[in-house]
Motif scaffolding. Sequence first.
Motif, short mmCIF file in Angstrom:
data_model
loop_
_atom_site.label_atom_id
_atom_site.label_comp_id
_atom_site.label_asym_id
_atom_site.label_seq_id
_atom_site.Cartn_x
_atom_site.Cartn_y
_atom_site.Cartn_z
N ASP A 111 0.73 -1.07 -0.07
CA ASP A 111 -0.16 0.08 0.04
C ASP A 111 0.83 1.19 -0.02
O ASP A 111 2.20 1.28 0.54
N GLN A 112 0.29 2.33 -0.46
CA GLN A 112 1.00 3.57 -0.63
C GLN A 112 1.34 4.02 0.82
O GLN A 112 2.49 4.52 1.15
N LEU A 113 0.37 4.11 1.74
CA LEU A 113 0.57 4.58 3.03
C LEU A 113 1.01 3.12 3.94
O LEU A 113 0.28 2.63 4.69
N SER A 114 2.16 2.89 3.64
CA SER A 114 2.52 1.65 4.30
C SER A 114 3.98 1.91 5.01
O SER A 114 4.50 2.92 4.39
N PRO A 115 4.67 1.15 5.80
CA PRO A 115 5.92 1.18 5.92
C PRO A 115 7.00 1.30 4.92
O PRO A 115 7.88 2.14 4.91
N TRP A 116 6.84 0.42 3.89
CA TRP A 116 7.56 0.33 2.70
C TRP A 116 7.45 1.69 1.85
O TRP A 116 8.50 2.38 1.45
N GLY A 117 6.15 2.09 1.61
CA GLY A 117 6.08 3.30 1.20
C GLY A 117 6.68 4.70 1.82
O GLY A 117 7.19 5.54 1.30
N SER A 118 6.51 4.64 3.01
CA SER A 118 7.00 5.87 3.90
C SER A 118 8.60 5.79 3.60
O SER A 118 9.44 6.77 3.62
N ILE A 119 9.15 4.37 3.78
CA ILE A 119 10.49 4.59 3.68
C ILE A 119 11.15 5.00 2.24
O ILE A 119 11.93 5.85 2.19
N ALA A 120 10.57 4.69 1.31
CA ALA A 120 10.75 5.02 -0.26
C ALA A 120 10.62 6.70 -0.31
O ALA A 120 11.35 7.26 -1.07
N ALA A 121 9.60 7.44 0.66
CA ALA A 121 9.34 8.66 0.49
C ALA A 121 10.51 9.44 1.24
O ALA A 121 10.55 10.80 1.25
N LEU A 122 11.14 9.02 2.25
CA LEU A 122 12.05 9.61 2.89
C LEU A 122 13.10 10.30 2.22
O LEU A 122 13.38 11.71 2.57
N PRO A 123 13.83 10.03 1.23
CA PRO A 123 14.87 11.09 0.60
C PRO A 123 14.08 12.02 -0.27
O PRO A 123 14.82 12.95 -0.07
N ILE A 124 12.91 11.82 -0.80
CA ILE A 124 12.55 12.99 -1.32
C ILE A 124 11.88 14.08 -0.39
O ILE A 124 12.02 15.02 -0.70
N PHE A 125 11.66 13.43 0.93
CA PHE A 125 11.32 14.73 1.96
C PHE A 125 12.32 15.21 2.37
O PHE A 125 12.39 16.63 2.56
#
Length: 243
Positions: free
Chosen positions: A188-202
Amino acid sequence: MNSMRATAVVAGVLFVVTEVAAIAGLALYRPVLNDVNYIVGAGTDGRVLAGGLCELILVVAVIGTATTLYPVLERHGKSLALGYLCGRLLEGAVIAVGIVSVLSVVTLRQNLAGIENPTLITVGKSLVAIHDWTFLLGPNFILGANSLLLAALMYRSRLVPRPIAVLGLIGGPLICASATAVLFGRYDQLSPWGSIAALPIFAWEVSLAVYLIVKGFEQSADDIVSVERQPETSLVRAQYSNR
């Protein structure tokens, strides 16, 4: 404060606004996104409407970052700068579609209050599904591509330190790869893996925003223009000396 310093500060503030507005909007939308019966229930319309307002601010800030930076970026690569501008416009448009879909749920709930119709619940689910897809396409696929373009321009021009630009060069493709995984149902987009993938862009957007606000551009466009005009100035001086 000169014009280039002011441009850097405005761009930095707009990047901060995009982060705050995006997080606030998603948090305020939770009742309508998580409750399939929201459209026929009591509802918390004020909260959802506030989320819509936050997302409208997000759209303005997203477009504002591109229009503010374009005059600076075009000096280092007009095609890439134009691509970034168009990409941010597209990103804002996709987010706006998501806003309309969520607010439509609120309108239907208010106008058809008390009517427990399974068809109405299906319509509500459909509108939320539209928002979910815009959330994947806008703040993931298109954001990733835009970040890659901007980071490439920043890396090449050295307008900000290269380590900051590298975050964008990593984060852009990573968020696109994560969005592809979500697209094919890997998680899911709002999942631990999705959050980890979003960290660099954040980290890229926050560090870029802070640097622009505190330090400004490493090399201003005014300096670049001055350098570009040096040969012309030297030629004029030579002509006068020959006289």
